[in-house]
Enzyme design. Structure first.
Site, mmCIF file in Angstrom:
data_model
loop_
_atom_site.group_PDB
_atom_site.id
_atom_site.type_symbol
_atom_site.label_atom_id
_atom_site.label_comp_id
_atom_site.label_asym_id
_atom_site.label_seq_id
_atom_site.Cartn_x
_atom_site.Cartn_y
_atom_site.Cartn_z
ATOM 1 N N GLY A 117 0.762 -1.244 0.000
ATOM 2 C CA GLY A 117 0.000 0.000 0.000
ATOM 3 C C GLY A 117 0.788 1.287 0.000
ATOM 4 O O GLY A 117 0.216 2.358 -0.230
ATOM 5 N N GLU A 164 3.739 -7.042 1.607
ATOM 6 C CA GLU A 164 3.154 -7.367 0.300
ATOM 7 C C GLU A 164 3.148 -6.141 -0.612
ATOM 8 O O GLU A 164 2.100 -5.737 -1.105
ATOM 9 C CB GLU A 164 1.703 -7.845 0.489
ATOM 10 C CG GLU A 164 1.531 -9.021 1.431
ATOM 11 C CD GLU A 164 0.074 -9.266 1.828
ATOM 12 O OE1 GLU A 164 -0.793 -8.404 1.543
ATOM 13 O OE2 GLU A 164 -0.194 -10.311 2.412
ATOM 14 N N PRO A 165 4.307 -5.524 -0.874
ATOM 15 C CA PRO A 165 4.290 -4.333 -1.728
ATOM 16 C C PRO A 165 4.115 -4.720 -3.198
ATOM 17 O O PRO A 165 4.683 -5.707 -3.657
ATOM 18 C CB PRO A 165 5.677 -3.719 -1.504
ATOM 19 C CG PRO A 165 6.552 -4.884 -1.189
ATOM 20 C CD PRO A 165 5.686 -5.876 -0.446
ATOM 21 N N ARG A 202 2.755 -1.916 -5.995
ATOM 22 C CA ARG A 202 2.992 -0.679 -6.735
ATOM 23 C C ARG A 202 4.380 -0.102 -6.462
ATOM 24 O O ARG A 202 5.057 0.371 -7.367
ATOM 25 C CB ARG A 202 1.928 0.346 -6.303
ATOM 26 C CG ARG A 202 1.878 1.605 -7.134
ATOM 27 C CD ARG A 202 0.936 2.630 -6.489
ATOM 28 N NE ARG A 202 -0.351 2.066 -6.156
ATOM 29 C CZ ARG A 202 -1.425 2.086 -6.958
ATOM 30 N NH1 ARG A 202 -1.357 2.664 -8.126
ATOM 31 N NH2 ARG A 202 -2.566 1.555 -6.552
ATOM 32 N N ARG A 211 -6.085 3.001 -15.927
ATOM 33 C CA ARG A 211 -6.075 3.745 -14.663
ATOM 34 C C ARG A 211 -6.690 5.148 -14.770
ATOM 35 O O ARG A 211 -7.456 5.529 -13.893
ATOM 36 C CB ARG A 211 -4.648 3.812 -14.071
ATOM 37 C CG ARG A 211 -4.069 2.425 -13.747
ATOM 38 C CD ARG A 211 -2.768 2.499 -12.972
ATOM 39 N NE ARG A 211 -2.993 3.029 -11.645
ATOM 40 C CZ ARG A 211 -2.701 4.256 -11.265
ATOM 41 N NH1 ARG A 211 -2.112 5.093 -12.089
ATOM 42 N NH2 ARG A 211 -2.983 4.654 -10.054
ATOM 43 N N TYR A 213 -9.791 5.272 -12.320
ATOM 44 C CA TYR A 213 -9.560 5.940 -11.033
ATOM 45 C C TYR A 213 -9.273 7.428 -11.190
ATOM 46 O O TYR A 213 -8.818 8.044 -10.232
ATOM 47 C CB TYR A 213 -8.340 5.354 -10.315
ATOM 48 C CG TYR A 213 -8.148 3.860 -10.308
ATOM 49 C CD1 TYR A 213 -9.032 3.021 -9.614
ATOM 50 C CD2 TYR A 213 -7.047 3.277 -10.926
ATOM 51 C CE1 TYR A 213 -8.815 1.649 -9.567
ATOM 52 C CE2 TYR A 213 -6.825 1.912 -10.879
ATOM 53 C CZ TYR A 213 -7.717 1.104 -10.207
ATOM 54 O OH TYR A 213 -7.482 -0.246 -10.155
ATOM 55 N N CYS A 233 -13.932 3.980 -28.785
ATOM 56 C CA CYS A 233 -15.174 4.748 -28.898
ATOM 57 C C CYS A 233 -15.867 4.901 -27.556
ATOM 58 O O CYS A 233 -16.910 4.297 -27.299
ATOM 59 C CB CYS A 233 -16.070 4.095 -29.934
ATOM 60 S SG CYS A 233 -15.261 4.092 -31.535
ATOM 61 N N TYR A 256 -0.393 -2.117 -12.193
ATOM 62 C CA TYR A 256 -1.828 -2.011 -12.524
ATOM 63 C C TYR A 256 -2.032 -1.437 -13.931
ATOM 64 O O TYR A 256 -3.046 -0.809 -14.206
ATOM 65 C CB TYR A 256 -2.584 -1.209 -11.443
ATOM 66 C CG TYR A 256 -2.334 -1.771 -10.060
ATOM 67 C CD1 TYR A 256 -2.863 -2.999 -9.700
ATOM 68 C CD2 TYR A 256 -1.513 -1.117 -9.142
ATOM 69 C CE1 TYR A 256 -2.595 -3.561 -8.452
ATOM 70 C CE2 TYR A 256 -1.230 -1.672 -7.899
ATOM 71 C CZ TYR A 256 -1.778 -2.891 -7.560
ATOM 72 O OH TYR A 256 -1.504 -3.451 -6.339
HETATM 73 C C1 LIG Z 1 -3.269 -5.213 -3.957
HETATM 74 C C2 LIG Z 1 -2.757 -5.797 -2.683
HETATM 75 C C3 LIG Z 1 -1.460 -5.529 -2.252
HETATM 76 C C4 LIG Z 1 -0.519 -4.601 -2.988
HETATM 77 O O1 LIG Z 1 -0.907 -3.270 -2.871
HETATM 78 P P1 LIG Z 1 0.077 -2.112 -3.419
HETATM 79 O O2 LIG Z 1 -0.673 -0.874 -3.168
HETATM 80 O O3 LIG Z 1 0.284 -2.382 -4.856
HETATM 81 O O4 LIG Z 1 1.329 -2.193 -2.631
HETATM 82 C C5 LIG Z 1 -1.008 -6.157 -1.117
HETATM 83 N N1 LIG Z 1 -1.809 -6.994 -0.395
HETATM 84 C C6 LIG Z 1 -3.075 -7.268 -0.775
HETATM 85 C C7 LIG Z 1 -3.884 -8.186 0.034
HETATM 86 C C8 LIG Z 1 -3.597 -6.672 -1.920
HETATM 87 O O5 LIG Z 1 -4.848 -6.940 -2.289
#
Ligand SMILES: *Cc1c(COP(=O)(O)O)cnc(C)c1O
Length: 425
Positions: free
Chosen positions: A238, A274-275, A277, A313, A317, A345, A374
């Protein structure tokens, strides 16, 4: 930080000219930089203890070569489907570095992940916990789990990518967490090993992380008091990345690490991240060619050969991507103000409004920056446009790591119903 720079007046990815790849592969295409992927992984992992497991979130960019680049550095994988499980394994991520997230894991997916022997299931509901236990018992094994708890904090990011509020579908409500852990402790197929949170994506301040991680510490203390073995905490992904030149950048990974080491350092758990992005975002660009320019009297349109089906994107978003010309403009050039659009279109097939660019002509190339996460993973074939290809650069070499399918291959995916065969020739 990334490795897309002008050299002698033209844009390069590391040691390869973008115009050279464009000549070879055609446009549009995604281009990824190995050195940038590697750098981001190492900058992120650096400040944490040796046993920290960085599970790259495969859904951000699941190209097998991208995953393999990271796997060679020791990265694990955070997966959300059995498809991503197979990709991660194919890319050389060992099962003992794979964690499985997601609210709707199906029984066959849980079974396959159990057979493979992944490191951890991040369980998001009581029903999933029961299902997983039943399958594990049938197989005569136990499933290592963390419960993904929802700390109900506001990640202060776009509503569409926030996951840690009580109104979001993700995780187990904070108030129910202890009861579900107690249930997990009683289930025969379950081995409680940790706690998991993930509060959203593109988070650009530390405060939401701080609130969430303080709650994690409190919960771990309470769970341990109830007799649960919490030897790992998974703090999700995140952390945001800079998308727009001139805006205040998000906190540096070192600041994020300092916060984490301060808050959870005394828990004596392994830490998992869990990175997605942060690793892949600025390691990729989307290269596109100008098809036409059009001046309607009130606006100038730059019409590209890339469209919303290649990079969704902005449409999905309202996301911003910096757009730069591949030929470096002269210093002090007089800019033209363009609305940058694709050929699909739909009015939402608009990448950007009122962008300053040098005067462009058909055939000129542009690059969308920060498109490595993404981007290609969300590409589709709307308007019967073949899936956009992907290229990976490493130093002075490049390789097409997903070729552009032919139109014939795209059409061949459909099957004509037998009663229509005469008509549809
Ligand atoms: C999408 C997701 C991430 C990665 O999020 P980023 O913003 O890309 O770092 C990590 N963990 C879970 C459970 C996710 O769904």
């Amino acid at each position: 930080m990334h490795h897309f720079d002008y050299i002698r007046g033209t844009l390069y990815a590391e040691g390869v000219a973008i115009s050279e790849i464009a000549k070879d592969v055609g446009t549009p295409f995604y281009c990824y930089s190995s050195a940038t992927l590697e750098r981001h992984y190492n900058v992120f992992k650096g400040p944490f203890p040796q046993d920290t497991l960085v599970c790259y979130s495969v859904k951000a960019n699941s190209n097998t070569s991208v995953i393999a680049t990271l796997a060679r550095l020791g990265a694990g994988a955070d997966i959300v489907s059995v498809g991503e499980l197979r990709r991660a394994l194919k890319a050389g991520v060992p099962p003992e570095r794979i964690v499985f997230s997601g609210v709707g894991k199906q029984p066959e997916e849980l079974a396959e992940a159990l057979d493979v022997g992944i490191y951890q299931f991040n369980v998001e509901s009581e029903a999933e916990l029961q299902t997983l236990s039943d399958i594990a018992v049938q197989k005569g094994v136990t499933a290592p789990i963390a419960l993904r708890v929802n700390p109900d904090v506001d990640a202060k990011t776009l509503a569409k990518i926030s996951t840690g509020r009580s109104e979001n579908k993700f995780g187990i409500p904070w108030a129910q967490a202890e009861a579900v852990y107690d249930l997990a402790g009683r289930l025969p197929g379950i081995d409680v090993v940790g706690l998991d949170v993930h509060i959203g994506s593109q988070i650009t301040e530390l405060a939401p992380f701080e609130s969430a991680f303080l709650k994690v510490v409190e919960m771990v203390t309470r769970l341990r008091a109830r007799g649960h073995n919490i030897s790992r905490i998974d703090l999700g992904g995140g952390l945001g990345i800079p998308y727009q030149t001139g805006n205040t950048p998000p906190p540096h990974p070192d600041e994020y690490a300092a916060l984490i080491n301060r808050i959870v350092g005394d828990l004596e758990t392994q830490i998992i991240f869990e990175p997605g992005r942060l690793i892949a975002g600025n390691a990729g660009i989307l290269v596109s060619k100008v098809v036409y320019t059009k001046d309607t009297g009130t606006r100038s349109f730059l019409i590209l050969d890339a469209a919303m089906n290649d990079l969704i994107r902005p449409a999905l978003y309202d996301a911003h991507h910096d757009i730069i010309p591949v030929m470096q403009p002269q210093a002090g050039y007089a800019p033209t103000i363009y609305d940058v659009v694709g050929p699909v279109c739909e009015s939402t097939d608009t990448f950007a409004r009122a962008r300053q660019l040098p005067d462009m002509a058909p055939g000129d190339l542009v690059a969308f920056l920060s498109a490595g996460a993404y981007g290609a993973v969300q590409a589709g074939t709307y308007n019967t446009r073949p899936l956009v290809p992907e290229v990976l650069v490493c130093g002075g070499r490049y390789s097409v790591v997903r070729p552009r399918p032919s139109l014939d291959a795209l059409l061949a995916l459909d099957v004509v119903a037998p009663w229509l065969e005469e008509t549809a020739k």
